[in-house]
Design an enzyme around this catalytic site. Structure first.
Site, PDB file in Angstrom:
ATOM      1  N   LYS A  54     -56.645 -69.954  -3.128  1.00 29.90           N
ATOM      2  CA  LYS A  54     -55.833 -70.386  -1.982  1.00 29.90           C
ATOM      3  C   LYS A  54     -55.997 -71.889  -1.758  1.00 29.90           C
ATOM      4  O   LYS A  54     -55.018 -72.598  -1.505  1.00 29.90           O
ATOM      5  CB  LYS A  54     -56.222 -69.595  -0.725  1.00 29.90           C
ATOM      6  CG  LYS A  54     -55.768 -68.139  -0.776  1.00 29.90           C
ATOM      7  CD  LYS A  54     -56.378 -67.264   0.315  1.00 29.90           C
ATOM      8  CE  LYS A  54     -56.004 -65.799   0.102  1.00 29.90           C
ATOM      9  NZ  LYS A  54     -56.645 -64.863   1.036  1.00 29.90           N
ATOM     10  N   GLN A  98     -61.090 -64.561   5.653  1.00 23.95           N
ATOM     11  CA  GLN A  98     -61.057 -63.733   4.447  1.00 23.95           C
ATOM     12  C   GLN A  98     -61.785 -62.411   4.698  1.00 23.95           C
ATOM     13  O   GLN A  98     -62.902 -62.388   5.207  1.00 23.95           O
ATOM     14  CB  GLN A  98     -61.693 -64.492   3.271  1.00 23.95           C
ATOM     15  CG  GLN A  98     -61.582 -63.797   1.931  1.00 23.95           C
ATOM     16  CD  GLN A  98     -60.146 -63.672   1.423  1.00 23.95           C
ATOM     17  OE1 GLN A  98     -59.296 -64.495   1.711  1.00 23.95           O
ATOM     18  NE2 GLN A  98     -59.872 -62.627   0.680  1.00 23.95           N
ATOM     19  N   ASP A 121     -52.006 -64.874   8.437  1.00 27.18           N
ATOM     20  CA  ASP A 121     -52.120 -63.572   7.763  1.00 27.18           C
ATOM     21  C   ASP A 121     -51.252 -62.509   8.454  1.00 27.18           C
ATOM     22  O   ASP A 121     -51.053 -61.428   7.908  1.00 27.18           O
ATOM     23  CB  ASP A 121     -53.578 -63.086   7.813  1.00 27.18           C
ATOM     24  CG  ASP A 121     -54.312 -63.287   6.490  1.00 27.18           C
ATOM     25  OD1 ASP A 121     -53.657 -63.229   5.438  1.00 27.18           O
ATOM     26  OD2 ASP A 121     -55.534 -63.488   6.528  1.00 27.18           O
TER      27      ASP A 121
HETATM   28  N1  GUN Z   1     -58.726 -59.743   1.628  1.00 21.14           N
HETATM   29  C1  GUN Z   1     -57.936 -59.119   0.731  1.00 21.14           C
HETATM   30  N2  GUN Z   1     -56.652 -59.456   0.939  1.00 21.14           N
HETATM   31  C2  GUN Z   1     -56.629 -60.308   1.977  1.00 21.14           C
HETATM   32  C3  GUN Z   1     -55.583 -61.001   2.654  1.00 21.14           C
HETATM   33  O1  GUN Z   1     -54.392 -60.913   2.345  1.00 21.14           O
HETATM   34  N3  GUN Z   1     -55.972 -61.788   3.684  1.00 21.14           N
HETATM   35  C4  GUN Z   1     -57.273 -61.904   4.044  1.00 21.14           C
HETATM   36  N4  GUN Z   1     -57.567 -62.692   5.087  1.00 21.14           N
HETATM   37  N5  GUN Z   1     -58.253 -61.273   3.455  1.00 21.14           N
HETATM   38  C5  GUN Z   1     -57.929 -60.480   2.423  1.00 21.14           C
END
Ligand code: GUN
Length: 292
Positions: A54, A98, A121
């Site tokens: 990311k 995350q 998100d």
């Molecule tokens: N962990 C696995 N997928 C995601 C996601 O799309 N966003 C976040 N914040 N954590 C994750």
């Protein structure tokens, strides 16, 4: 039949190229650089890779990012303090916590503490509620990635039966909500299946579009798929150093009309959608700051 491959990597790359220009335009007209703040708690290897990806994707799009790497022994109140600081930091436009978080931390409490205008998100109940009512602020990254993949590969969704395998808050529920809404690449009849669903094969075989998001490697086999169906594989399962989807790719490819690979399908789309949300968050906050 040999299924057409839906190339998420290529589709995501073209979206990111377009987004890079939009970010530059925004920056030229406002003097503001969109910024994402990511919080990574603990040492989960998969999460470390996701967050690094990311970060790199932000840099390529001209989006600033900062990653807060915290010990797995952090307390909930320390984490809430950090989120509060990022909520009020005017240089931060998007906040991403995350997942998963360590056991001592209540995930819901932390996700609810992210201010809805920075919730890139789309996990905050206000944003999920808006999504459910068909008036979204942010669209959740993976479900939106699935929808854009369907649109960009010219799959007709209108009036079809979409079967979603998995009822998670991150993928299963929101993707169902999005595809059942009125609108483009939507208007589907949606069935969400899960571990308690009876006659699962009967359900999945009635799908025109099957979306697998259950986190079980190669769970979906040939006989579970209607000939000619479109199959979207959201699974990323690490098995003996290999990445496997939720779909047994080779055998399902021989019956489906189109299919996403793993890796290179939905995964790259999630990141592209996150970047779009971060730019949108910066635009939203610009509007709010001008009004207040
Ligand atoms: N962990 C696995 N997928 C995601 C996601 O799309 N966003 C976040 N914040 N954590 C994750």
């Amino acid at each position: 039949m040999t299924a057409r491959l839906i190339d998420g990597k290529a589709i995501a790359a073209s979206i990111r190229e377009r987004l890079k220009n939009s970010v530059a335009e925004f920056q030229n007209s406002t003097n503001v650089t969109p910024k994402l703040a990511a919080i990574l708690v603990g040492e989960d290897p998969a999460s470390q890779v996701y967050v690094r990806n990311k970060e790199q994707a932000c840099a390529k799009a001209g989006i600033a990012s900062e990653v807060h790497r915290l010990s797995g022994t952090i307390t909930q109140s320390e984490l809430l303090d950090l989120v509060a600081r990022l909520n009020s930091d005017k240089t931060v436009h998007g906040i991403l916590v995350q997942l998963p978080l360590p056991k001592q931390i209540n995930e819901t409490t932390v996700l609810d503490s992210v201010t809805p205008l920075k919730d890139v998100d789309c996990f905050h109940p206000e944003n999920v509620g808006r999504l459910a009512q068909g008036r979204p602020r942010f669209l959740p990254c993976t479900p939106h990635g699935v929808q854009v993949l369907l649109r960009e590969s010219n799959v007709n969704v209108d009036g079809t039966h979409v079967v979603v395998l998995g009822r998670s808050e991150i993928v299963g529920k929101p993707v169902g909500l999005m595809l059942v809404q009125k609108g483009e690449t939507a208007n589907a009849t949606v069935t969400i299946c899960h571990s308690r669903t009876r006659n699962l094969t009967e359900m999945t075989r009635s799908a025109d579009i099957l979306i697998a998001a259950i986190g079980k490697p190669e769970f979906v086999t040939r006989e579970m798929v209607k000939p000619g169906a479109v199959v979207i594989d959201v699974g990323i399962n690490r098995v003996e150093d290999k990445l496997l989807g939720d779909v047994a790719f080779d055998e399902v490819s021989s019956v489906a009309s189109a299919i996403t690979p793993v890796p290179g399908g939905v995964g790259p789309m999630t990141i592209a959608m996150l970047l779009e949300n971060t730019l949108m968050a910066a635009k939203l906050q610009g509007t709010v700051n001008k009004i207040t």
